[in-house]
Scaffold this active site. Structure first.
Site, mmCIF file in Angstrom:
data_model
loop_
_atom_site.group_PDB
_atom_site.id
_atom_site.type_symbol
_atom_site.label_atom_id
_atom_site.label_comp_id
_atom_site.label_asym_id
_atom_site.label_seq_id
_atom_site.Cartn_x
_atom_site.Cartn_y
_atom_site.Cartn_z
ATOM 1 N N TYR A 154 21.201 -44.053 29.937
ATOM 2 C CA TYR A 154 20.667 -45.000 30.917
ATOM 3 C C TYR A 154 19.961 -46.173 30.224
ATOM 4 C CZ TYR A 154 18.161 -46.428 35.213
ATOM 5 O OH TYR A 154 17.664 -47.117 36.297
ATOM 6 N N LYS A 158 21.086 -50.058 30.473
ATOM 7 C CA LYS A 158 20.191 -51.069 31.031
ATOM 8 C C LYS A 158 19.863 -52.155 30.000
ATOM 9 C CE LYS A 158 19.710 -49.576 35.241
ATOM 10 N NZ LYS A 158 20.393 -50.322 36.340
#
Length: 253
Positions: A154, A158
């Protein structure tokens, strides 16, 4: 006159949480909005609620990581509204785990939804934006881009979105298209609830713990992120390009 009257916005991951708040905010401000999500049932319920308020919205069920489905959704929006002025790449999933436990599927799923999804939707809408010499692309990053335990996939996705944002800003700026990113901190959503479940704590306790570390003394709501997205989409923000705005109740590096 409402701020986004005569504008057309596409919001991915729009059936709940941040995406729902963003889509609702644009609709409230007069935009025609296409809500995109893979969860057909939740999407239908959200769109029904917005239509009952008199908003001009439509739904498109799509997996953002599948090119054919993305292009079909964009074609449907153009068929309905003739143009796309604003794209919010918000669709996201989590597959949290420590590195030694993380599977290839955990990694690929997160990368495909966050990064490939943003790539496919941006590529699909840019031609119309270039032709119209106007566009706003807003990507949802995260404070996790700075690193977060149990989120190697993640965090990497991002952070990648921030580089993607800055590159599109350079490439598309000359066509009247700005590209920016919003990086939420702790926001009360189903996704943060899932994180609490993963680490085995009560969600209310999780909220209290995070709140204690936030300078403004509260956790974030989806509407806080929607407000930041609307700022980037405004006419008055045309000189703001390639920026990452951390919306986290306090400073972030």
């Amino acid at each position: 006159m409402k701020r986004f009257e005569n504008r057309v916005a596409v919001v991915t991951g729009a059936s709940r949480g941040i995406g729902k708040a963003v889509a609702s905010a644009f609709a409230k401000e007069g935009a025609k909005v296409c809500l995109v999500d893979i969860n057909e049932k939740a999407l239908e319920e959200t769109v029904k609620g917005l239509k009952e308020k008199g908003y001009d919205v439509m739904a498109q069920t799509a997996d953002v990581s599948k090119r054919a489905q993305v292009e079909a959704a964009v074609s449907a929006v153009l068929g309905q509204y003739d143009k796309i002025d604003i794209l919010v790449n918000n669709a996201g999933v989590i597959r949290d785990n420590l590195l030694f436990k993380m599977t290839d599927e955990d990694w690929d799923t997160v990368m495909n939804v966050h990064l490939k999804g943003a790539f496919l939707f941006s590529k699909a809408v840019q031609q119309n934006m270039v032709e119209n010499k106007y566009g706003r692309i807003i990507n949802t990053s995260s404070t996790s881009a700075l690193g977060n335990r149990g989120q190697a996939n993640y965090a990497a996705a991002k952070a990648g979105l921030q580089g993607f944002t800055k590159t599109l800003a350079i490439e598309l700026g000359k066509f009247g298209i700005t590209t920016n990113a919003v990086a939420p901190g702790f926001i009360e959503t189903d996704m943060t609830k899932a994180t609490a479940e993963r680490i085995g704590v009560d969600f209310n306790d999780f909220i209290q713990y995070n709140q204690s570390m936030i300078p403004v003394g509260r956790t974030g709501k989806p509407e806080d992120i929607a407000n930041a997205v609307l700022f980037f989409a405004m006419e008055e923000s045309s000189f703001v390009n390639g920026q990452v705005l951390y919306v986290a109740g306090g400073p972030k590096d």
